[in-house]
Design an enzyme around this catalytic site. Structure first.
Site, PDB file in Angstrom:
ATOM      1  N   ARG A  88      -0.403  -9.300   8.578  1.00 38.22           N
ATOM      2  CA  ARG A  88       0.465 -10.021   7.640  1.00 38.22           C
ATOM      3  C   ARG A  88       1.806 -10.396   8.263  1.00 38.22           C
ATOM      4  O   ARG A  88       2.593  -9.544   8.643  1.00 38.22           O
ATOM      5  CB  ARG A  88       0.707  -9.186   6.376  1.00 38.22           C
ATOM      6  CG  ARG A  88       1.435  -9.993   5.296  1.00 38.22           C
ATOM      7  CD  ARG A  88       1.741  -9.177   4.049  1.00 38.22           C
ATOM      8  NE  ARG A  88       2.427 -10.004   3.050  1.00 38.22           N
ATOM      9  CZ  ARG A  88       3.721 -10.328   3.109  1.00 38.22           C
ATOM     10  NH1 ARG A  88       4.473  -9.889   4.099  1.00 38.22           N
ATOM     11  NH2 ARG A  88       4.257 -11.097   2.179  1.00 38.22           N
ATOM     12  N   LYS A  90      -3.877 -30.327  -1.910  1.00 36.99           N
ATOM     13  CA  LYS A  90      -4.752 -29.570  -2.810  1.00 36.99           C
ATOM     14  C   LYS A  90      -4.789 -28.123  -2.326  1.00 36.99           C
ATOM     15  O   LYS A  90      -5.752 -27.657  -1.715  1.00 36.99           O
ATOM     16  CB  LYS A  90      -6.154 -30.208  -2.884  1.00 36.99           C
ATOM     17  CG  LYS A  90      -6.872 -29.885  -4.196  1.00 36.99           C
ATOM     18  CD  LYS A  90      -8.000 -30.848  -4.460  1.00 36.99           C
ATOM     19  CE  LYS A  90      -8.921 -30.369  -5.573  1.00 36.99           C
ATOM     20  NZ  LYS A  90      -8.316 -30.158  -6.886  1.00 36.99           N
ATOM     21  N   HIS A 119       4.398 -14.140   7.885  1.00 37.53           N
ATOM     22  CA  HIS A 119       4.411 -15.504   7.342  1.00 37.53           C
ATOM     23  C   HIS A 119       4.067 -16.567   8.383  1.00 37.53           C
ATOM     24  O   HIS A 119       3.320 -17.487   8.114  1.00 37.53           O
ATOM     25  CB  HIS A 119       5.786 -15.836   6.739  1.00 37.53           C
ATOM     26  CG  HIS A 119       6.076 -15.126   5.455  1.00 37.53           C
ATOM     27  ND1 HIS A 119       6.061 -13.756   5.348  1.00 37.53           N
ATOM     28  CD2 HIS A 119       6.394 -15.592   4.230  1.00 37.53           C
ATOM     29  CE1 HIS A 119       6.350 -13.409   4.103  1.00 37.53           C
ATOM     30  NE2 HIS A 119       6.555 -14.505   3.399  1.00 37.53           N
ATOM     31  N   ARG A 177      -9.683 -36.454   1.517  1.00 32.74           N
ATOM     32  CA  ARG A 177      -8.565 -35.701   0.926  1.00 32.74           C
ATOM     33  C   ARG A 177      -8.491 -34.300   1.536  1.00 32.74           C
ATOM     34  O   ARG A 177      -7.395 -33.793   1.800  1.00 32.74           O
ATOM     35  CB  ARG A 177      -8.712 -35.632  -0.596  1.00 32.74           C
ATOM     36  CG  ARG A 177      -7.490 -35.003  -1.272  1.00 32.74           C
ATOM     37  CD  ARG A 177      -7.515 -35.150  -2.780  1.00 32.74           C
ATOM     38  NE  ARG A 177      -8.610 -34.406  -3.382  1.00 32.74           N
ATOM     39  CZ  ARG A 177      -8.926 -34.423  -4.673  1.00 32.74           C
ATOM     40  NH1 ARG A 177      -8.222 -35.174  -5.515  1.00 32.74           N
ATOM     41  NH2 ARG A 177      -9.935 -33.730  -5.134  1.00 32.74           N
ATOM     42  N   LEU A 206      -1.281 -34.770  -7.634  1.00 35.34           N
ATOM     43  CA  LEU A 206      -2.458 -34.741  -6.767  1.00 35.34           C
ATOM     44  C   LEU A 206      -3.101 -36.126  -6.816  1.00 35.34           C
ATOM     45  O   LEU A 206      -3.301 -36.669  -7.904  1.00 35.34           O
ATOM     46  CB  LEU A 206      -3.467 -33.691  -7.251  1.00 35.34           C
ATOM     47  CG  LEU A 206      -4.651 -33.575  -6.298  1.00 35.34           C
ATOM     48  CD1 LEU A 206      -4.281 -32.700  -5.105  1.00 35.34           C
ATOM     49  CD2 LEU A 206      -5.879 -33.042  -6.996  1.00 35.34           C
ATOM     50  N   GLU A 244       1.683 -35.223 -14.021  1.00 41.31           N
ATOM     51  CA  GLU A 244       0.235 -35.154 -14.242  1.00 41.31           C
ATOM     52  C   GLU A 244      -0.012 -34.057 -15.265  1.00 41.31           C
ATOM     53  O   GLU A 244       0.880 -33.750 -16.072  1.00 41.31           O
ATOM     54  CB  GLU A 244      -0.496 -34.912 -12.919  1.00 41.31           C
ATOM     55  CG  GLU A 244      -0.028 -33.666 -12.173  1.00 41.31           C
ATOM     56  CD  GLU A 244      -0.770 -33.420 -10.856  1.00 41.31           C
ATOM     57  OE1 GLU A 244      -1.817 -34.026 -10.610  1.00 41.31           O
ATOM     58  OE2 GLU A 244      -0.290 -32.566 -10.084  1.00 41.31           O
TER      59      GLU A 244
HETATM   60  C1  PLP Z   1      -3.305 -30.728 -10.548  1.00 42.85           C
HETATM   61  C2  PLP Z   1      -4.482 -31.648 -10.533  1.00 42.85           C
HETATM   62  N1  PLP Z   1      -4.281 -32.969 -10.695  1.00 42.85           N
HETATM   63  C3  PLP Z   1      -5.305 -33.831 -10.711  1.00 42.85           C
HETATM   64  C4  PLP Z   1      -6.631 -33.418 -10.564  1.00 42.85           C
HETATM   65  C5  PLP Z   1      -7.754 -34.411 -10.595  1.00 42.85           C
HETATM   66  O1  PLP Z   1      -8.322 -34.614  -9.330  1.00 42.85           O
HETATM   67  P1  PLP Z   1      -9.835 -35.104  -9.159  1.00 42.85           P
HETATM   68  O2  PLP Z   1      -9.972 -36.360  -9.969  1.00 42.85           O
HETATM   69  O3  PLP Z   1      -9.963 -35.376  -7.692  1.00 42.85           O
HETATM   70  O4  PLP Z   1     -10.717 -34.015  -9.642  1.00 42.85           O
HETATM   71  C6  PLP Z   1      -6.880 -32.045 -10.382  1.00 42.85           C
HETATM   72  C7  PLP Z   1      -8.275 -31.599 -10.200  1.00 42.85           C
HETATM   73  O5  PLP Z   1      -8.578 -30.461 -10.068  1.00 42.85           O
HETATM   74  C8  PLP Z   1      -5.792 -31.147 -10.355  1.00 42.85           C
HETATM   75  O6  PLP Z   1      -6.000 -29.834 -10.187  1.00 42.85           O
END
Ligand code: PLP
Length: 289
Positions: A97, A144, A99, A49, A200, A176
């Site tokens: 700095r 992430k 972008h 990931r 995520l 989520e």
């Molecule tokens: C927004 C979000 N969704 C889902 C998850 C769960 O991910 P994981 O199971 O890999 O910890 C996290 C974990 O930090 C998160 O920040």
């Protein structure tokens, strides 16, 4: 001890220049790997990931998989405690700095291990409260990213309400929660949103899906309507630190009968057993029935 750009040092000595693009733009990605009895859980999946996140934001991956593993192994060994949450982040580095990407910045790599804090047993048994909110984050929640201002603002809503999580809806559908994935159960059938740019791809989500499938628990990965969440028998949140946690009230209303349900307990035990197996083996094990 922490790790910063090739060196191990006490955290008090770790310094990053103020022009680091992580500080200026939130221009970086991160991972959090749970470590049980000094054995990292699903490390390869976390590294996959990380590689995907780096590629998505076009930050050069500064390390091979073997190098990442070596740094994590050394960091885990340097701690006094057994169960750890290993946090690591890579930013685009230090540059004037602007972008647009700098031409020759070196990625900044930071890694630290903290004691792993899982939900206390009393909370596992009683379940937790959640509130809901509209998901106003960007459309690349699959990355992430360390730019977590959206998640921070959303998490604060539940923190202020004394609740454990904020469950998010976009266009009438479940996405989520502010720092975890969400599953529901209705009449014994588990459902969760499929992977997309709106969530995520949780490592714990994958484990739960694998365990459900390997153990004959009916599970559907599909769009989940907000109304279904509000009418669910059970709601669970999953993450590396929360593991699998039952949500027993949403916006002050009980979920099902207001206690962790039968499907939750089955999955909770499967998850704990799987964890034990991984720890005993000292390495990753595939889910089996
Ligand atoms: C927004 C979000 N969704 C889902 C998850 C769960 O991910 P994981 O199971 O890999 O910890 C996290 C974990 O930090 C998160 O920040």
């Amino acid at each position: 001890m922490i790790y910063l750009n090739g060196k191990f040092m006490p955290i008090e000595q770790a310094m990053v220049p103020v022009l680091d693009r992580g500080f200026i733009f939130g221009d970086g990605v991160y991972e959090l790997v749970p470590v049980y009895s000094r054995v990292p859980f699903r490390l390869d999946e976390h590294l996959t990931r990380l590689e995907r996140s780096l590629e998505a934001v076009r930050i050069r991956n500064p390390h091979s998989r073997a190098e990442w593993r070596a740094i994590i192994t050394k960091l885990i060994a340097a701690q006094a405690f057994e169960d750890q949450g290993v946090y690591f982040q890579v930013t685009r580095g230090v540059a004037k700095r602007d972008h647009a990407f700098p031409k020759d910045a070196e990625p900044t790599v930071f890694m630290m291990a903290n004691p792993l804090v899982n939900p206390p047993q009393a909370q596992v048994e009683a379940g937790a409260a959640a509130v809901s909110a509209q998901d106003f984050r960007w459309l690349r929640c699959d990355i992430k990213s360390i730019s977590l201002i959206g998640n921070v603002l959303l998490r604060q809503l539940s923190a202020q309400a004394g609740a454990a999580e904020t469950i998010l809806f976009r266009d009438g559908k479940l996405t989520e929660a502010s720092a975890s994935n969400v599953f529901i159960a209705k009449r014994g059938v588990i459902a969760a949103p499929p992977k997309s740019g709106l969530i995520l791809p949780g490592i714990t989500y994958d484990v739960v899906v694998e365990l459900a499938r390997a153990n004959g628990m009916p599970l559907e990965l599909r769009e989940v309507a907000e109304a279904e969440v509000r009418a669910a028998d059970e709601i669970w949140v999953t993450s590396s630190s929360k593991e699998v946690l039952a949500i027993v009230s949403l916006d002050g209303k009980p979920v099902g009968d207001g206690r962790p349900g039968a499907a939750f307990w089955r999955m909770y035990r499967l998850y704990q057993d799987f964890k034990q197996k991984v720890m005993r083996a000292g390495k990753r094990e595939a889910v089996s029935a």
